[in-house]
Design a protein around this motif. Sequence first.
Motif, PDB file in Angstrom:
ATOM      1  N   ALA A 260       0.831  -1.213   0.000  1.00 27.40           N
ATOM      2  CA  ALA A 260       0.000   0.000   0.000  1.00 27.40           C
ATOM      3  C   ALA A 260       0.861   1.258   0.000  1.00 27.40           C
ATOM      4  O   ALA A 260       0.514   2.268  -0.632  1.00 27.40           O
ATOM      5  N   ARG A 261       2.013   1.203   0.688  1.00 28.07           N
ATOM      6  CA  ARG A 261       2.933   2.353   0.757  1.00 28.07           C
ATOM      7  C   ARG A 261       3.483   2.662  -0.641  1.00 28.07           C
ATOM      8  O   ARG A 261       3.534   3.818  -1.063  1.00 28.07           O
ATOM      9  N   VAL A 262       3.902   1.609  -1.352  1.00 28.62           N
ATOM     10  CA  VAL A 262       4.445   1.806  -2.704  1.00 28.62           C
ATOM     11  C   VAL A 262       3.336   2.269  -3.652  1.00 28.62           C
ATOM     12  O   VAL A 262       3.539   3.170  -4.477  1.00 28.62           O
TER      13      VAL A 262
ATOM     14  N   ALA B  23      10.226   1.808  -9.304  1.00 30.04           N
ATOM     15  CA  ALA B  23      11.097   2.922  -9.720  1.00 30.04           C
ATOM     16  C   ALA B  23      10.331   4.236  -9.703  1.00 30.04           C
ATOM     17  O   ALA B  23      10.842   5.274  -9.242  1.00 30.04           O
ATOM     18  N   ALA B  24       9.089   4.214 -10.188  1.00 27.54           N
ATOM     19  CA  ALA B  24       8.279   5.445 -10.199  1.00 27.54           C
ATOM     20  C   ALA B  24       7.976   5.884  -8.766  1.00 27.54           C
ATOM     21  O   ALA B  24       8.054   7.077  -8.437  1.00 27.54           O
ATOM     22  N   ALA B  25       7.654   4.919  -7.902  1.00 32.36           N
ATOM     23  CA  ALA B  25       7.350   5.251  -6.496  1.00 32.36           C
ATOM     24  C   ALA B  25       8.567   5.895  -5.827  1.00 32.36           C
ATOM     25  O   ALA B  25       8.440   6.889  -5.100  1.00 32.36           O
TER      26      ALA B  25
ATOM     27  N   PRO C  62      12.009   9.718  -2.808  1.00 35.11           N
ATOM     28  CA  PRO C  62      13.348   9.128  -2.793  1.00 35.11           C
ATOM     29  C   PRO C  62      13.687   8.409  -1.482  1.00 35.11           C
ATOM     30  O   PRO C  62      14.410   7.415  -1.492  1.00 35.11           O
ATOM     31  N   GLU C  63      13.127   8.850  -0.344  1.00 31.52           N
ATOM     32  CA  GLU C  63      13.422   8.198   0.935  1.00 31.52           C
ATOM     33  C   GLU C  63      12.872   6.778   0.992  1.00 31.52           C
ATOM     34  O   GLU C  63      13.289   5.956   1.816  1.00 31.52           O
ATOM     35  N   LEU C  64      11.946   6.470   0.084  1.00 31.22           N
ATOM     36  CA  LEU C  64      11.340   5.128   0.046  1.00 31.22           C
ATOM     37  C   LEU C  64      12.376   4.066  -0.329  1.00 31.22           C
ATOM     38  O   LEU C  64      12.277   2.906   0.101  1.00 31.22           O
ATOM     39  N   ALA C  65      13.377   4.447  -1.123  1.00 30.80           N
ATOM     40  CA  ALA C  65      14.345   3.466  -1.638  1.00 30.80           C
ATOM     41  C   ALA C  65      15.011   2.680  -0.508  1.00 30.80           C
ATOM     42  O   ALA C  65      15.133   1.456  -0.585  1.00 30.80           O
TER      43      ALA C  65
END
Length: 279
Positions: A166-168, A231-233, A238-241
């Motif tokens: 759900a986060r992504v 990649a789009a998410a 960027p902190e998601l990576a």
Amino acid sequence: MSVETIRVSTGWLDLREGADAAARSRELVGELGRHLPASGVRVIHDLACGTGAMGRWLAPLLPGRQHWVLHDRDADLLDVAAARCPAPAADGAPVDVETRCSDITRLTAEDLAGAGLVTTSALLDLLTREELDGLLDICVAAGCPLLLALSVVGHVELAPADPLDARVAAAFDAHQRRMTGRGGLLGPDAVAAAVAELSAAGSQVLVRPSTWRLDGGEAGLAAAWFRGWVAAACEQEPELADEIGSYARGRLAAAEAGRLAVTVGHADLLALPRDGEAA
Ligand SMILES: C[S@@+](CC[C@H](N)C(=O)[O-])C[C@H]1O[C@@H](n2cnc3c(N)ncnc32)[C@H](O)[C@@H]1O
């Protein structure tokens, strides 16, 4: 690179063509068949045609001689589309194509003069509200049916599920709606926006699901889609990576091994002119 210059690869379009064909609404084609010109050559404009997948799917489902006018701004994709002409019509009548390299957000009424049908697929969510409204105005003025297929609707389901899905998905949807130099993109809001615009213009509008359901037999597409989704998410957040590194590696390995079922919601929309306006 600006979003305006991002190009779609033939490889990606080839990978998705089978899943797209399985997902497209045949019910809407049945309805469409009742609103095509009764005789003569049907002139069909496919906007943002890519390699011409819409024509390869639809032409053999419709009766009668057809002339497809394939529009895209990418000359390389148009070359592929011209080389891969659709099969003959449902009754064996010939089908031919011509290509036009142009920006479909700048189409004029003259470009669509004589159209018996206008189609597009996997395009609406890439447009801004202004671009969509302008394009639909031109299409409605053509006075023929419009088949607008495979717009994303913002629903993604992975099985087995993971709490990070759900986060992504939220970051991906935000990326789809991102601000660009042309304005905010519609992303998952495109179908509702098109329904509103077409209904206001007096068209009869029908919407049906055209959902991708990818299982182990579509591992290559599921894995490629998952890579692009993550990649789009991460581009959006960027902190998601860092947060999703091991999630993404595990999910990708599962997708490549055919152990991740992927459902991606799309919708097809058929707009019919008011009685008496059909070409
Ligand atoms: C996701 S692909 C879909 C291709 C094809 N309709 C299909 O379903 O396989 C989007 C296509 O839209 C084209 N496109 C995007 N914006 C465009 C524009 N403003 N004018 C012309 N083509 C455009 C791209 O070049 C690409 O071929």
